[in-house]
Design an enzyme around this catalytic site. Structure first.
Site, short mmCIF file in Angstrom:
data_model
loop_
_atom_site.label_atom_id
_atom_site.label_comp_id
_atom_site.label_asym_id
_atom_site.label_seq_id
_atom_site.Cartn_x
_atom_site.Cartn_y
_atom_site.Cartn_z
N ASN A 1 0.76 -1.14 -0.27
CA ASN A 1 0.02 0.09 0.09
C ASN A 1 0.96 1.07 0.05
OD1 ASN A 1 -1.77 2.18 0.47
ND2 ASN A 1 -2.29 1.41 2.56
N LYS B 1 -0.12 4.34 -0.19
CA LYS B 1 -0.69 5.35 0.38
C LYS B 1 -0.16 6.79 -0.45
CE LYS B 1 0.19 3.48 4.88
NZ LYS B 1 0.07 3.49 6.23
N HIS C 1 -9.38 0.97 5.26
CA HIS C 1 -8.01 1.23 6.06
C HIS C 1 -8.42 1.96 7.25
CE1 HIS C 1 -3.98 2.38 6.85
NE2 HIS C 1 -3.61 1.29 5.85
N GLU D 1 -6.92 4.62 7.91
CA GLU D 1 -6.65 5.97 7.65
C GLU D 1 -7.81 6.37 7.07
OE1 GLU D 1 -2.92 5.39 5.77
OE2 GLU D 1 -1.98 4.93 7.57
N GLU E 1 -5.05 -5.43 11.04
CA GLU E 1 -4.29 -4.23 11.30
C GLU E 1 -4.44 -3.44 12.52
OE1 GLU E 1 -2.26 -2.87 7.07
OE2 GLU E 1 -4.17 -1.72 7.41
N GLY F 1 2.58 2.32 10.76
CA GLY F 1 3.38 3.36 10.47
C GLY F 1 4.10 3.64 11.89
N SER G 1 3.59 -2.24 10.54
CA SER G 1 5.29 -2.08 10.44
C SER G 1 5.89 -3.57 10.12
CB SER G 1 5.43 -1.86 11.96
OG SER G 1 5.15 -0.59 12.14
N GLY H 1 2.70 -1.17 4.51
CA GLY H 1 2.95 0.36 4.03
C GLY H 1 4.07 0.69 3.83
N GLY H 2 4.82 1.28 4.64
CA GLY H 2 6.30 2.07 4.62
C GLY H 2 7.19 1.04 3.89
C1 PEP Z 1 -0.77 0.21 6.26
O1 PEP Z 1 -0.54 1.02 5.82
O2 PEP Z 1 -1.67 -0.75 5.96
C2 PEP Z 1 0.30 -0.49 6.85
C3 PEP Z 1 0.56 -1.61 7.62
O3 PEP Z 1 1.55 0.57 7.14
P1 PEP Z 1 2.79 0.12 7.91
O4 PEP Z 1 3.52 -1.11 7.27
O5 PEP Z 1 3.72 1.29 7.18
O6 PEP Z 1 2.80 0.05 9.05
#
Ligand code: PEP
Length: 251
Positions: free
Chosen positions: A10, A12, A98, A100, A168, A174, A212, A233-234
Site C-alpha cells: 500500500n 498510500k 483502512h 486511515e 491491522e 506506521g 510495521s 505500507g512504508g
Molecule cells: C498500512 O498502511 O496498511 C500499513 C500496515 O502501514 P505500515 O506497514 O507502514 O505500518
C-alpha cells in the site's frame, strides 16, 4: 485447502509517475524471478498513477490494486473513484476500510461493507481492513472491536474468491511497532473462527497481517498460524525491503 499467500503493498499518498514506474518495474522483475514459488503480490499505488503502473505491470505476475473506492457505481461524488473505474484501469484488488480512511474520513463499518459490496459487483477482490486502536487494546476490548468490525464490514457474499481480510492493529501502523507473533496469532485465530461460522467458503478467506511489517520481521509474522500474507505500507516503498518480504512468503 492450502491458501496462497498474498503480499500487498500500500503506497498510500506516495509516488509520482517516474519513481512509481521504477519501483513497480523492480518489484515486477523480482517477483518474476521467483517463478511459481512466489506468493500472490499486489501493488496499490495512488489513483493518479494507476494507469502508468498498469502499463509497467502488464501481464506480469504482480497485480494492481486501488487504495479505496466509492460505494456507488457512478454519480455526483467529486473526487471519488468507483470500483468499476479501478477495474477499468486494470485493478484486480481494492483496499477498503483502512484505518486511515476510517479515522481520517469518518468511514464506519456500514460504509466499508457497502464499498466491499461495490468492489465485488465490479469484479474486484476487496481487501477489508479491521483492527483495534491502542486505547481499545489497553482497555481489554480489542477482540470485541475486531469481532464487531468483521461482522459489520463484510458483505453477505464475502468468500475466498472475492475477499481478503487484513488485520491491522491501528497502533502498529506506521509506528515501527509491530504486534508480537503471539498477539497476531490470537487475533488471526479469532478472525478465522468468525469467518468459519459464515456461509459458503468464507472460512477460507485469506487473512493478512498489517502493521510495521518489514524485511526483518516478515519471516516470523508470516510463520504464525492463520497469517496468509501481509499488507505492507512504508516498507512497500523500498523495492529491496518489499521484495525481501515477498521472499519471506515463498512457498
Ligand atoms: C498500512 O498502511 O496498511 C500499513 C500496515 O502501514 P505500515 O506497514 O507502514 O505500518
Amino acid at each position: 485447502m492450502a491458501r496462497r499467500r498474498l503480499i500487498a503493498g500500500n503506497w498510500k499518498m506516495n509516488g509520482l509517475a517516474r519513481d512509481g514506474r521504477a519501483l513497480a518495474e523492480t518489484v515486477s522483475r523480482g517477483v518474476a524471478a521467483l517463478a511459481e514459488r512466489a506468493p500472490d503480490v499486489v501493488l496499490c499505488p495512488p489513483a493518479t498513477i494507476l494507469s502508468a503502473i498498469a502499463s509497467v505491470l502488464g501481464q506480469g505476475p504482480v497485480a494492481l490494486g486501488g487504495q479505496d473506492c466509492h460505494d456507488e457505481a457512478s454519480g455526483a461524488h467529486t473526487g471519488d473513484i468507483a470500483a468499476l473505474m479501478l477495474a477499468d484501469v486494470g485493478c484486480r484488488y481494492v483496499i477498503v476500510g483502512h484505518s486511515e480512511r476510517r479515522q481520517g474520513h469518518n468511514e464506519n463499518d456500514a460504509r466499508v461493507r457497502a464499498k466491499a459490496k461495490a468492489a465485488h459487483e465490479a469484479g474486484l477482490i476487496a481487501i477489508v481492513c479491521i483492527g483495534e486502536t491502542l486505547a481499545e487494546r489497553d482497555s481489554g476490548r480489542a477482540f470485541d472491536v475486531v469481532r464487531g468490525q468483521l461482522a459489520g464490514s463484510l458483505p453477505l457474499d464475502a468468500g475466498a474468491s472475492n475477499t481478503v481480510v487484513a488485520y491491522e492493529p491501528v497502533w502498529a501502523i506506521g509506528t515501527g511497532r509491530n504486534a508480537t507473533a503471539a498477539q497476531v496469532g490470537e487475533a488471526h485465530a479469532l478472525i478465522r473462527g468468525e469467518l468459519t461460522r459464515r456461509a459458503g467458503d468464507a472460512g477460507n478467506v485469506r487473512i493478512l497481517y498489517g502493521g510495521s511489517v518489514k524485511a526483518s520481521n516478515a519471516q516470523e509474522l508470516l510463520a504464525v498460524d492463520d497469517v496468509d500474507g501481509a499488507l505492507v505500507g512504508g516498507a512497500s516503498l523500498k523495492a529491496d525491503e518489499f521484495l525481501a518480504i515477498v521472499r519471506a512468503g515463498l512457498s
